[in-house]
Design a protein around this motif. Structure first.
Motif, PDB file in Angstrom:
ATOM      1  N   TYR A 352       0.794  -1.226   0.000  1.00  0.00           N
ATOM      2  CA  TYR A 352       0.000   0.000   0.000  1.00  0.00           C
ATOM      3  C   TYR A 352       0.830   1.282   0.000  1.00  0.00           C
ATOM      4  O   TYR A 352       0.477   2.250  -0.701  1.00  0.00           O
ATOM      5  N   PRO A 353       1.971   1.349   0.730  1.00  0.00           N
ATOM      6  CA  PRO A 353       2.773   2.573   0.638  1.00  0.00           C
ATOM      7  C   PRO A 353       3.244   2.870  -0.778  1.00  0.00           C
ATOM      8  O   PRO A 353       3.350   4.031  -1.171  1.00  0.00           O
ATOM      9  N   TRP A 354       3.516   1.837  -1.568  1.00  0.00           N
ATOM     10  CA  TRP A 354       3.901   2.064  -2.969  1.00  0.00           C
ATOM     11  C   TRP A 354       2.730   2.634  -3.766  1.00  0.00           C
ATOM     12  O   TRP A 354       2.925   3.465  -4.650  1.00  0.00           O
ATOM     13  N   MET A 355       1.520   2.137  -3.466  1.00  0.00           N
ATOM     14  CA  MET A 355       0.346   2.645  -4.169  1.00  0.00           C
ATOM     15  C   MET A 355       0.160   4.140  -3.885  1.00  0.00           C
ATOM     16  O   MET A 355      -0.126   4.940  -4.788  1.00  0.00           O
ATOM     17  N   LEU A 356       0.313   4.526  -2.627  1.00  0.00           N
ATOM     18  CA  LEU A 356       0.181   5.934  -2.258  1.00  0.00           C
ATOM     19  C   LEU A 356       1.261   6.784  -2.930  1.00  0.00           C
ATOM     20  O   LEU A 356       0.989   7.852  -3.478  1.00  0.00           O
ATOM     21  N   ARG A 357       2.473   6.280  -2.886  1.00  0.00           N
ATOM     22  CA  ARG A 357       3.594   7.052  -3.432  1.00  0.00           C
ATOM     23  C   ARG A 357       3.456   7.226  -4.947  1.00  0.00           C
ATOM     24  O   ARG A 357       3.835   8.260  -5.491  1.00  0.00           O
ATOM     25  N   SER A 358       2.925   6.200  -5.626  1.00  0.00           N
ATOM     26  CA  SER A 358       2.770   6.280  -7.076  1.00  0.00           C
ATOM     27  C   SER A 358       1.713   7.304  -7.466  1.00  0.00           C
ATOM     28  O   SER A 358       1.820   7.954  -8.510  1.00  0.00           O
ATOM     29  N   PHE A 359       0.694   7.443  -6.627  1.00  0.00           N
ATOM     30  CA  PHE A 359      -0.376   8.390  -6.950  1.00  0.00           C
ATOM     31  C   PHE A 359      -0.024   9.809  -6.512  1.00  0.00           C
ATOM     32  O   PHE A 359      -0.160  10.765  -7.278  1.00  0.00           O
ATOM     33  N   PHE A 360       0.440   9.936  -5.268  1.00  0.00           N
ATOM     34  CA  PHE A 360       0.801  11.262  -4.751  1.00  0.00           C
ATOM     35  C   PHE A 360       2.271  11.534  -5.104  1.00  0.00           C
ATOM     36  O   PHE A 360       3.168  11.381  -4.275  1.00  0.00           O
ATOM     37  N   VAL A 361       2.479  11.934  -6.351  1.00  0.00           N
ATOM     38  CA  VAL A 361       3.840  12.130  -6.860  1.00  0.00           C
ATOM     39  C   VAL A 361       4.398  13.454  -6.344  1.00  0.00           C
ATOM     40  O   VAL A 361       3.738  14.489  -6.411  1.00  0.00           O
ATOM     41  N   THR A 362       5.622  13.407  -5.822  1.00  0.00           N
ATOM     42  CA  THR A 362       6.272  14.636  -5.370  1.00  0.00           C
ATOM     43  C   THR A 362       6.486  15.558  -6.560  1.00  0.00           C
ATOM     44  O   THR A 362       7.041  15.161  -7.576  1.00  0.00           O
ATOM     45  N   SER A 363       6.012  16.772  -6.440  1.00  0.00           N
ATOM     46  CA  SER A 363       6.143  17.750  -7.519  1.00  0.00           C
ATOM     47  C   SER A 363       7.034  18.892  -7.046  1.00  0.00           C
ATOM     48  O   SER A 363       7.628  18.846  -5.974  1.00  0.00           O
ATOM     49  N   SER A 364       7.111  19.925  -7.842  1.00  0.00           N
ATOM     50  CA  SER A 364       7.954  21.061  -7.462  1.00  0.00           C
ATOM     51  C   SER A 364       7.337  21.874  -6.330  1.00  0.00           C
ATOM     52  O   SER A 364       8.045  22.579  -5.618  1.00  0.00           O
ATOM     53  N   ASP A 365       6.026  21.763  -6.150  1.00  0.00           N
ATOM     54  CA  ASP A 365       5.334  22.593  -5.166  1.00  0.00           C
ATOM     55  C   ASP A 365       5.092  21.845  -3.858  1.00  0.00           C
ATOM     56  O   ASP A 365       4.827  20.646  -3.851  1.00  0.00           O
ATOM     57  N   ALA A 366       5.164  22.583  -2.762  1.00  0.00           N
ATOM     58  CA  ALA A 366       4.769  22.037  -1.470  1.00  0.00           C
ATOM     59  C   ALA A 366       3.250  21.854  -1.444  1.00  0.00           C
ATOM     60  O   ALA A 366       2.520  22.610  -2.085  1.00  0.00           O
ATOM     61  N   LYS A 367       2.798  20.850  -0.708  1.00  0.00           N
ATOM     62  CA  LYS A 367       1.363  20.561  -0.675  1.00  0.00           C
ATOM     63  C   LYS A 367       0.940  20.174   0.734  1.00  0.00           C
ATOM     64  O   LYS A 367       1.751  19.722   1.542  1.00  0.00           O
ATOM     65  N   LYS A 368      -0.349  20.322   0.980  1.00  0.00           N
ATOM     66  CA  LYS A 368      -0.900  19.901   2.261  1.00  0.00           C
ATOM     67  C   LYS A 368      -0.925  18.378   2.346  1.00  0.00           C
ATOM     68  O   LYS A 368      -0.966  17.685   1.339  1.00  0.00           O
ATOM     69  N   THR A 369      -0.924  17.871   3.570  1.00  0.00           N
ATOM     70  CA  THR A 369      -0.968  16.427   3.781  1.00  0.00           C
ATOM     71  C   THR A 369      -2.279  15.864   3.258  1.00  0.00           C
ATOM     72  O   THR A 369      -3.356  16.282   3.694  1.00  0.00           O
ATOM     73  N   PRO A 370      -2.250  14.923   2.318  1.00  0.00           N
ATOM     74  CA  PRO A 370      -3.496  14.337   1.815  1.00  0.00           C
ATOM     75  C   PRO A 370      -4.194  13.507   2.889  1.00  0.00           C
ATOM     76  O   PRO A 370      -3.537  12.841   3.704  1.00  0.00           O
ATOM     77  N   ALA A 371      -5.504  13.537   2.872  1.00  0.00           N
ATOM     78  CA  ALA A 371      -6.275  12.760   3.840  1.00  0.00           C
ATOM     79  C   ALA A 371      -5.967  11.271   3.723  1.00  0.00           C
ATOM     80  O   ALA A 371      -5.953  10.549   4.721  1.00  0.00           O
ATOM     81  N   ALA A 372      -5.692  10.803   2.506  1.00  0.00           N
ATOM     82  CA  ALA A 372      -5.408   9.377   2.307  1.00  0.00           C
ATOM     83  C   ALA A 372      -4.194   8.932   3.102  1.00  0.00           C
ATOM     84  O   ALA A 372      -4.140   7.800   3.601  1.00  0.00           O
ATOM     85  N   TYR A 373      -3.214   9.806   3.252  1.00  0.00           N
ATOM     86  CA  TYR A 373      -2.034   9.463   4.043  1.00  0.00           C
ATOM     87  C   TYR A 373      -2.366   9.394   5.535  1.00  0.00           C
ATOM     88  O   TYR A 373      -1.850   8.541   6.264  1.00  0.00           O
ATOM     89  N   LEU A 374      -3.203  10.304   5.998  1.00  0.00           N
ATOM     90  CA  LEU A 374      -3.603  10.275   7.406  1.00  0.00           C
ATOM     91  C   LEU A 374      -4.356   8.991   7.732  1.00  0.00           C
ATOM     92  O   LEU A 374      -4.156   8.379   8.779  1.00  0.00           O
ATOM     93  N   VAL A 375      -5.231   8.590   6.817  1.00  0.00           N
ATOM     94  CA  VAL A 375      -5.974   7.344   6.991  1.00  0.00           C
ATOM     95  C   VAL A 375      -5.010   6.161   7.014  1.00  0.00           C
ATOM     96  O   VAL A 375      -5.119   5.260   7.858  1.00  0.00           O
ATOM     97  N   ALA A 376      -4.049   6.157   6.091  1.00  0.00           N
ATOM     98  CA  ALA A 376      -3.090   5.058   6.019  1.00  0.00           C
ATOM     99  C   ALA A 376      -2.233   4.995   7.275  1.00  0.00           C
ATOM    100  O   ALA A 376      -1.964   3.913   7.806  1.00  0.00           O
ATOM    101  N   ASP A 377      -1.804   6.148   7.771  1.00  0.00           N
ATOM    102  CA  ASP A 377      -1.013   6.178   9.007  1.00  0.00           C
ATOM    103  C   ASP A 377      -1.779   5.548  10.160  1.00  0.00           C
ATOM    104  O   ASP A 377      -1.250   4.731  10.918  1.00  0.00           O
ATOM    105  N   GLN A 378      -3.032   5.932  10.284  1.00  0.00           N
ATOM    106  CA  GLN A 378      -3.851   5.376  11.362  1.00  0.00           C
ATOM    107  C   GLN A 378      -4.026   3.872  11.186  1.00  0.00           C
ATOM    108  O   GLN A 378      -3.959   3.105  12.157  1.00  0.00           O
ATOM    109  N   MET A 379      -4.214   3.433   9.959  1.00  0.00           N
ATOM    110  CA  MET A 379      -4.395   2.011   9.680  1.00  0.00           C
ATOM    111  C   MET A 379      -3.145   1.216  10.082  1.00  0.00           C
ATOM    112  O   MET A 379      -3.246   0.167  10.736  1.00  0.00           O
ATOM    113  N   TYR A 380      -1.971   1.706   9.717  1.00  0.00           N
ATOM    114  CA  TYR A 380      -0.744   0.978  10.039  1.00  0.00           C
ATOM    115  C   TYR A 380      -0.496   0.940  11.539  1.00  0.00           C
ATOM    116  O   TYR A 380      -0.003  -0.070  12.068  1.00  0.00           O
TER     117      TYR A 380
END
Length: 725
Positions: A352-380
């Motif tokens: 699952y971390p690979w799935m998240l990383r593939s979708f939420f690609v690091t770009s040139s701009d800073a971004k807010k923490t996606p909700a999907a990551y917060l959910v995944a953190d809680q799940m793990y």
């Protein structure tokens, strides 16, 4: 800032102490804060990660950020309903529905000194059966294959011997990761492949009970042999009848065995085997997972899912294929849906971390923490409360947090990143390193653990060279051929992180150490390529300067040529850098000699593209044809025909160009690539301009923002007096 410096200093001292005593002393668990979500972990609760990372973390600006696709195509989501979405709430894991934890070690030959085609194939099919076919409670919970096969592998060593360890060593690892049961097998062929012998070994890691089983038969009897072996595991692990049946339902025949054994992924061979074995779920699932082109992945996975829509293995095989094929949103949604149903499935949690990383690609701009990551953190965190001994899942959680830190801070230089995003990234770096401290306390003899520590501490700003050298020495004691750790260290001292002059001595040292290891040299070449591009990105040097003869470009040529001589094939971007360095040095003879050797198809393609742009169509055509005669991936095959068709148009050999385009359309009927080249040649010939216009329009509709397609579409439209958008 004083608290942050104190945190940084104490973290480094703690790490040195852990290293000195080989991981015996664990970091106090209180360092890991346990609120209900990352959002509640503010800097007021705990010192955040070092701000040193914020001061020095300066990745090169991205020239083109990949687009993020949030449209879930019908064929990607099948057979899930249209309203399916990524995980929005962390599911509650349940030990009662997850089944006993089983460690399936690599299967070796009867001598126990190597894997063979037969042992690998039998394990793949047996593992497929053990995973179970339903969407309900698991019969058993298999430890993920990345920990079993990859984490303890040795770099640059052939796969068939890379994972050979003693049974006692694997049993110890199984216990260390929290397994209740251990299973391995010795598999060999007899009579020139006409017979198969399997010796199964099973151990209860709680009661020390052990059991053996021996079976034999012809490959044509593979279904019976697999059913008997899986039945032994089910009985030994006390799996209730209904759950055991989910592991025994699939009955792969000889055609499935042959396809997995041969390990040659072509659609022609798979279609032929499916005709012979149309009811083999394993053949559909393992077949879909063998490809990366989304259309092919969906073709086989959906054919299987139309027959067995509740088989989670088929859906997950499709998700993995979609991720590899650059359809990350579909992969993320499908895997999230499976985790909603099976939140303690180690196979899913590993990926699952690979799935998240593939979708939420690091770009040139800073971004807010996606909700999907917060959910995944809680799940793990919930999972780790139930499986605290699974150090590999803890490391995957650390990887998730590390990826999140990069996503939040983005790829801009530090002066362009808002303070709030730097704080967020530093926080996630802090938690990822704390997790790795806990992992090291449990697992101190795995190269991957040390490599991740190097990487995550680097992201958090801890780049003390002597400490890094000590870690690399520990890795080399376990895996002497390991080069990736050395390159992590070198990168951490490259431009943007340290004085650019510090990078070259480190990679030179690695090149000398691994001069007779082609695999390692190819990795060194890759890292030097990255540094050359970063020197340009940070305006330390111009493109002309980095490609001109200089110590770093000369080292790049030396290690890349040596790697190629040793049978390694560089990536296309490495090939392009090699071409440009040759070109800057006036080495035209070297360029064409490497193309004509056929050793590096992607190099031939890069030269074909350059020759086409220079108007040297004969040379471009030659390079494209040479590439086509080589073994390539499907994207390179497409590119080779693309250059040939365009070069033929440039040479006014339009009939040949149209024939090459027809070949391309047979392989890629839904893409605009060969609609364009056919239109280009047909328009040049002037035989049917109206038809050329129709094909140009098809190409444009498939990729409406591609300048090459737009230009031809407008040109033919103007010739016909047609208005185009």
């Amino acid at each position: 800032m004083a608290r942050q410096r104190e945190s940084r200093s104490s973290g480094l001292k703690k790490w040195l102490f852990l290293l000195a005593i080989a991981g015996v002393c664990a970091v106090a668990y209180e360092l890991w804060i346990k609120p209900s979500s990352l959002e509640e972990r503010g800097s007021s609760q705990e010192p955040v990660a070092t701000r040193k990372a914020s001061a020095r973390s300066t990745p090169a600006p991205s020239l083109h950020d990949p687009p993020v696709y949030t449209v879930l195509r019908d064929e990607d989501r099948f057979p899930l309903p249209p309203e399916v979405r990524p995980l929005e709430l962390a599911p509650e894991p349940d030990l009662l529905t997850s089944g006993p934890v089983v460690f399936l070690a690599p299967f070796l030959n009867l001598k126990g000194d190597r894997q063979t085609s037969a042992s690998v194939a039998f394990r793949k099919l047996m593992r497929w059966g053990l995973l179970g076919n339903g969407s309900g409670p698991r019969a058993i919970n298999l430890i993920g294959d990345n920990i079993v096969l990859n984490v303890f592998g040795r770099e640059g060593v052939p796969d068939l011997i890379a994972h050979v360890r003693s049974r006692d060593a694997y049993v110890a690892e199984a216990a260390l990761v929290g397994s209740g049961y251990y299973v391995d097998a010795r598999v060999d062929e007899a009579g020139n492949g006409t017979g198969l012998t399997v010796e199964l070994y099973l151990a209860d890691l709680v009661t020390s009970r052990v059991q053996g089983w021996r079976g034999s038969g012809r490959p044509e009897e593979i279904a019976t042999l697999l059913r008997d072996a899986i039945g032994q595991v089910a009985g030994f692990c006390n799996i209730p009848g209904p759950r055991a049946e989910s592991m025994l339902a699939d009955k792969p025949g000889f055609a499935t065995w042959k396809w997995v054994y041969d390990d040659k992924a072509t659609t022609e061979s798979l279609d032929a085997m499916l005709e012979m074995d149309p009811n083999s779920r394993a053949l559909y699932g393992l077949g879909a997972a063998a490809f990366t082109k989304p259309e092919i992945v969906n073709r086989y996975a959906n054919a299987g899912l139309s027959k067995w829509p509740d088989d989670w293995r088929l859906l997950f095989a499709k998700a993995r294929g979609l991720r590899e094929g650059n359809r990350p949103y579909g992969a993320l949604v499908l895997t999230g849906e499976l985790l909603r149903q099976q939140p303690l499935n180690f196979e899913l949690l590993e990926h699952y971390p690979w799935m998240l990383r593939s979708f939420f690609v690091t770009s040139s701009d800073a971004k807010k923490t996606p909700a999907a990551y917060l959910v995944a953190d809680q799940m793990y965190r919930r999972v780790l409360e139930l499986a605290p001994r699974n150090w590999y899942l803890r490391m995957r959680h650390a990887r998730l947090l590390n990826s999140l830190s990069w996503y939040v801070r983005g790829g801009s230089t530090v002066d362009k990143i808002p303070e709030e995003f730097l704080e967020e990234a530093a926080k996630y770096n802090y938690y990822s390193t704390r997790q790795m401290d806990e992992v090291l306390a449990d697992q101190d003899h795995c190269p991957s653990v040390y490599s991740n520590i190097l990487e995550f501490y680097h992201a958090a700003g801890e780049n003390d060279l002597q400490t890094q050298r000590n870690i690399v020495e520990r890795i080399h004691a376990i895996d002497p051929g390991n080069v990736s750790a050395e390159l992590t260290v070198a990168f951490s001292h490259s431009v943007g992180w340290d004085n650019p002059k510090n990078f070259l001595p480190l990679v030179t040292e690695s090149a000398k150490r691994h001069w007779n290891r082609p695999y390692a040299l190819n990795q060194i070449s890759d890292t030097i390529h990255t540094d050359l591009m970063r020197l340009v990105g940070f305006k330390v040097a111009t493109e002309a300067q980095v490609y001109a003869p200089n110590p770093e470009s000369k080292l790049y040529v030396a290690v890349t040529e040596r790697a190629i001589e040793g049978g390694q094939v560089p990536m296309d971007y490495q090939a392009e850098t090699l071409r440009k360095i040759y070109q800057a040095a006036g080495e035209e003879a070297k360029i064409m000699a490497l193309v004509r050797s056929g050793k590096v198809p992607c190099f031939a393609l890069k030269v074909a593209g350059a020759k086409y742009e220079e108007g040297q169509y004969e040379a471009a055509l030659e390079c494209g044809k040479i590439a086509s005669r080589s073994e390539m991936d499907i994207n390179q095959e497409e590119l080779a025909l693309w250059y040939q068709a365009r070069a033929l148009a440039g040479l006014k050999r339009f009939d040949e160009g149209m024939e090459v385009s027809r070949e391309g359309l047979r392989g890629w009927p839904t893409k605009g690539t060969f609609y364009y080249t056919y239109a280009l040649n047909e328009y040049g010939k002037g035989s049917d301009i109206q038809h050329a216009f129709q094909f140009a329009e098809k190409a444009w509709r498939e990729s409406p923002n591609y300048d090459v397609y737009i230009k031809l579409y407008k040109e033919i439209g103007a010739r016909l007096g047609r208005k185009v958008p």
